[in-house]
Write a protein that holds these residues in place. Structure first.
Motif, PDB file in Angstrom:
ATOM      1  N   ILE A 198      -2.410  40.663 -31.162  1.00 16.89           N
ATOM      2  CA  ILE A 198      -1.769  39.407 -31.563  1.00 16.89           C
ATOM      3  C   ILE A 198      -0.366  39.683 -32.089  1.00 16.89           C
ATOM      4  O   ILE A 198       0.598  38.976 -31.748  1.00 16.89           O
ATOM      5  N   ASP A 199      -0.243  40.710 -32.922  1.00 19.73           N
ATOM      6  CA  ASP A 199       1.078  41.079 -33.452  1.00 19.73           C
ATOM      7  C   ASP A 199       2.034  41.429 -32.310  1.00 19.73           C
ATOM      8  O   ASP A 199       3.205  41.030 -32.318  1.00 19.73           O
TER       9      ASP A 199
ATOM     10  N   ARG B  76      -1.732  33.353 -37.214  1.00 13.63           N
ATOM     11  CA  ARG B  76      -1.967  34.774 -37.458  1.00 13.63           C
ATOM     12  C   ARG B  76      -1.879  35.068 -38.950  1.00 13.63           C
ATOM     13  O   ARG B  76      -2.718  35.775 -39.515  1.00 13.63           O
TER      14      ARG B  76
ATOM     15  N   LEU C  98      -7.210  37.965 -24.991  1.00  7.31           N
ATOM     16  CA  LEU C  98      -7.121  37.522 -26.381  1.00  7.31           C
ATOM     17  C   LEU C  98      -7.989  36.290 -26.612  1.00  7.31           C
ATOM     18  O   LEU C  98      -8.636  36.163 -27.657  1.00  7.31           O
TER      19      LEU C  98
ATOM     20  N   THR D  68      -2.818  37.209 -21.400  1.00  5.97           N
ATOM     21  CA  THR D  68      -3.331  36.686 -22.667  1.00  5.97           C
ATOM     22  C   THR D  68      -4.796  36.280 -22.591  1.00  5.97           C
ATOM     23  O   THR D  68      -5.386  35.925 -23.612  1.00  5.97           O
TER      24      THR D  68
ATOM     25  N   LEU E  84      -5.641  29.732 -33.123  1.00  3.79           N
ATOM     26  CA  LEU E  84      -4.947  30.706 -32.274  1.00  3.79           C
ATOM     27  C   LEU E  84      -5.371  30.527 -30.815  1.00  3.79           C
ATOM     28  O   LEU E  84      -4.534  30.529 -29.908  1.00  3.79           O
TER      29      LEU E  84
ATOM     30  N   SER F 130      -8.829  31.404 -36.319  1.00  2.00           N
ATOM     31  CA  SER F 130      -9.082  32.019 -35.009  1.00  2.00           C
ATOM     32  C   SER F 130      -9.151  30.959 -33.922  1.00  2.00           C
ATOM     33  O   SER F 130      -8.671  31.164 -32.802  1.00  2.00           O
TER      34      SER F 130
ATOM     35  N   LEU G 148     -10.885  36.237 -29.428  1.00  2.00           N
ATOM     36  CA  LEU G 148     -10.853  35.228 -30.489  1.00  2.00           C
ATOM     37  C   LEU G 148     -12.095  34.343 -30.441  1.00  2.00           C
ATOM     38  O   LEU G 148     -12.602  33.918 -31.481  1.00  2.00           O
TER      39      LEU G 148
ATOM     40  N   LEU H 120      -3.099  29.422 -27.470  1.00  2.00           N
ATOM     41  CA  LEU H 120      -3.060  30.253 -26.270  1.00  2.00           C
ATOM     42  C   LEU H 120      -3.466  29.480 -25.018  1.00  2.00           C
ATOM     43  O   LEU H 120      -2.908  29.684 -23.940  1.00  2.00           O
TER      44      LEU H 120
ATOM     45  N   LEU I 223       1.631  30.489 -33.230  1.00  2.00           N
ATOM     46  CA  LEU I 223       0.853  31.729 -33.246  1.00  2.00           C
ATOM     47  C   LEU I 223       1.094  32.511 -34.531  1.00  2.00           C
ATOM     48  O   LEU I 223       0.149  33.021 -35.151  1.00  2.00           O
TER      49      LEU I 223
END
Length: 505
Positions: free
Chosen positions: A353-354, A234, A281, A278, A262, A259, A285, A266, A230
């Motif tokens: 995401i962070d 990112r 997200l 999640t 990522l 993207s 994305l 996930l 990740l």
């Protein structure tokens, strides 16, 4: 707004105040020097409240005095001692108190919707000696600085110090001169700098760099593997964002891939992260990839259209219908992507995401070994491809349904590739073999899809010409027929390639 950019290559030394600078005219390649000039430089440095720029070793300032008054943005280059400096003069900036868009756009992915505020003011009395090479060409500058800095952060304080800066000028790239100057300045009393920049010294400690990728240890867990992947993707997304904003070739593609990768991490390692926390997200994305996809697809199609007509004698009307309209569509799609990338929704996605990487919501499989998680993920992905292949075998070959199912198989192969790449640090050969097969499948079926789209567009152009909606010359129709034949042959070759390797999964 016009911005100029250059690569700044310099040395920095801490020194005692009042120490005399050495005469660098003795250095090889230096034949003279101009008379020293003294300037008073006043700079205000800007950052977010969270110090997002400083945390990524970036400085933004408004400075008066000297030969380059204006706004400056300095960013790392990955090369020791070198930084990229972007400048906007006050004549080109709309507001002397607000950082111009030409400087904020390249770092928008870091600052996001957070306002930029003054974080430090620094005044420098600078005495500059310009060194000359052959033909009296300036090759370097030695600046002796007396610095007074005041942090504007809570609890900040004022301080004073002296330093030397030695900077190469122009395109000299003279690494020998840099080394010789370093030795001469060190002998004259220069010391290793206590901070990388004046701002870093003024404000002190900064947050940990958000782009740091965690190390995958000797016996990694499934969570270690997922977080490493990740963070890697990112960082790639953040790195490509500024390039998309200026429409650098292939940047949209690379950001879209980031993207998608990522998303693949996930969704590809079930139970490692809490799925409920999640899921949103994944949806965000997916939307980002779709928006970028419109610009990317048109970019690819433009290249394909140019190659289709390469060496062919066709009218301007056909070139405009095939290529010009696609370029207009690409420009529209890019404007939509830029709007999305300046939205609070996009910035919230980056923040989420962070936060996920910094404080991951773990699932029941988080403490499994990375190898166990990798085996499960690759096994599931291969199984899904085989299932889609079984469905394909039930459909009439060449039918619309069959061609649509080929596209489904291609997407599953792409996901397998991404997951194999994600587990590649584990070095498992059976995973690598599966990834190679998936790459062949994805490439071959991608060629099928491209040829299919090309043939459909050719058929549409011919139909428009026959109806009178598009004026084409007879030679154009002859060329379109020949191109269509080549595309049909390319489809068959690609399908044969796919058929020859699918059994290996």
């Amino acid at each position: 707004m016009v911005a100029s950019e250059q690569i700044e290559v310099e040395l920095k030394f801490d020194v005692e105040a009042g120490i005399e600078t050495p005469d660098l005219r003795v250095l090889p390649g230096v034949v003279g020097a101009r008379q020293p000039e003294t300037f008073l430089l006043d700079a205000t440095y800007y950052d977010t409240e969270n110090l997002d720029l400083a945390g990524n070793k970036i400085t933004m300032r408004r400075r008066t005095g000297g030969h380059d008054s204006g706004w400056h943005l300095k960013r790392p280059t990955g090369i020791a001692g070198a930084r990229r400096e972007l400048q906007v003069s006050f004549d080109e900036s709309a507001d002397d108190s607000t950082p111009p868009a030409a400087l904020t756009d390249p770092v928008r992915v870091l600052i996001r919707s957070r306002p930029l505020i003054p974080v430090a003011v620094i005044s420098t009395q600078r005495t500059v000696t310009t060194l000359l090479g052959a033909g009296d060409e300036p090759v370097a500058e030695l600046a002796a600085d007396l610095v007074t800095a005041r942090s504007l952060l809570p609890g900040g304080h004022s301080q004073e110090w002296a330093e030397w800066e030695f900077e190469l000028l122009g395109d000299s790239g003279n690494s020998r001169l840099l080394k010789d100057a370093s030795r001469a300045l060190a002998r004259a009393g220069g010391r290793e700098p206590s901070s990388a920049s004046k701002l870093a010294r003024a404000i002190g400690a900064t947050p940990a760099v958000s782009s740091a990728v965690p190390e995958l240890g000797k016996n990694p867990t499934a969570l270690d593997l997922v977080l490493t992947d990740l963070a890697t993707h990112r960082n790639a997304l953040v790195a490509w964002d500024p390039q998309v904003r200026v429409d650098t070739y292939d940047a949209v593609h690379q950001m879209r891939v980031s993207s998608r990768r990522l998303r693949s991490v996930l969704t590809g390692f079930k139970g490692v992260l809490d799925d409920e926390k999640t899921t949103h997200l994944d949806g965000e994305l997916r939307l980002l990839a779709r928006i970028l996809g419109d610009a990317r697809d048109s970019e690819v199609q433009i290249d394909i259209d140019i190659s289709l007509l390469e060496g062919e004698d066709v009218s301007d009307a056909l070139r405009e219908a095939l290529i010009g309209q696609e370029k207009a569509g690409h420009d529209r799609a890019l404007r939509v992507a830029h709007a999305a990338m300046n939205s609070n929704r996009y910035f919230a996605l980056l923040d989420d995401i962070d936060e996920l990487i910094a404080d991951p919501p773990t699932g029941p499989a988080a403490d499994d070994t990375a190898e166990m998680a990798a085996d499960r993920s690759i096994h599931r992905s291969r199984k899904r491809i085989r299932r889609e292949q079984a469905t394909l075998a039930t459909l009439p070959e060449g039918s619309d349904e069959w061609l649509e199912q080929l596209h489904v198989v291609r997407k599953k192969a792409k996901r397998l590739r991404y997951r194999v790449d994600a587990v590649s640090p584990l070095g498992k050969k059976h995973h690598q073999r599966a990834g190679k097969v998936a790459k062949v499948i994805q490439t071959a079926l991608g060629d099928v899809n491209d040829a299919l789209i090309n043939r459909q567009r050719i058929a549409e152009l011919v139909a428009q010409a026959q109806s009178g909606a598009l004026r084409l010359e007879p030679r154009d129709l002859f060329v379109l027929g020949r191109v269509d034949t080549r595309q049909a042959e390319a489809m068959q070759r690609a399908i044969a390639t796919y058929g020859s390797v699918i059994k290996d999964l």
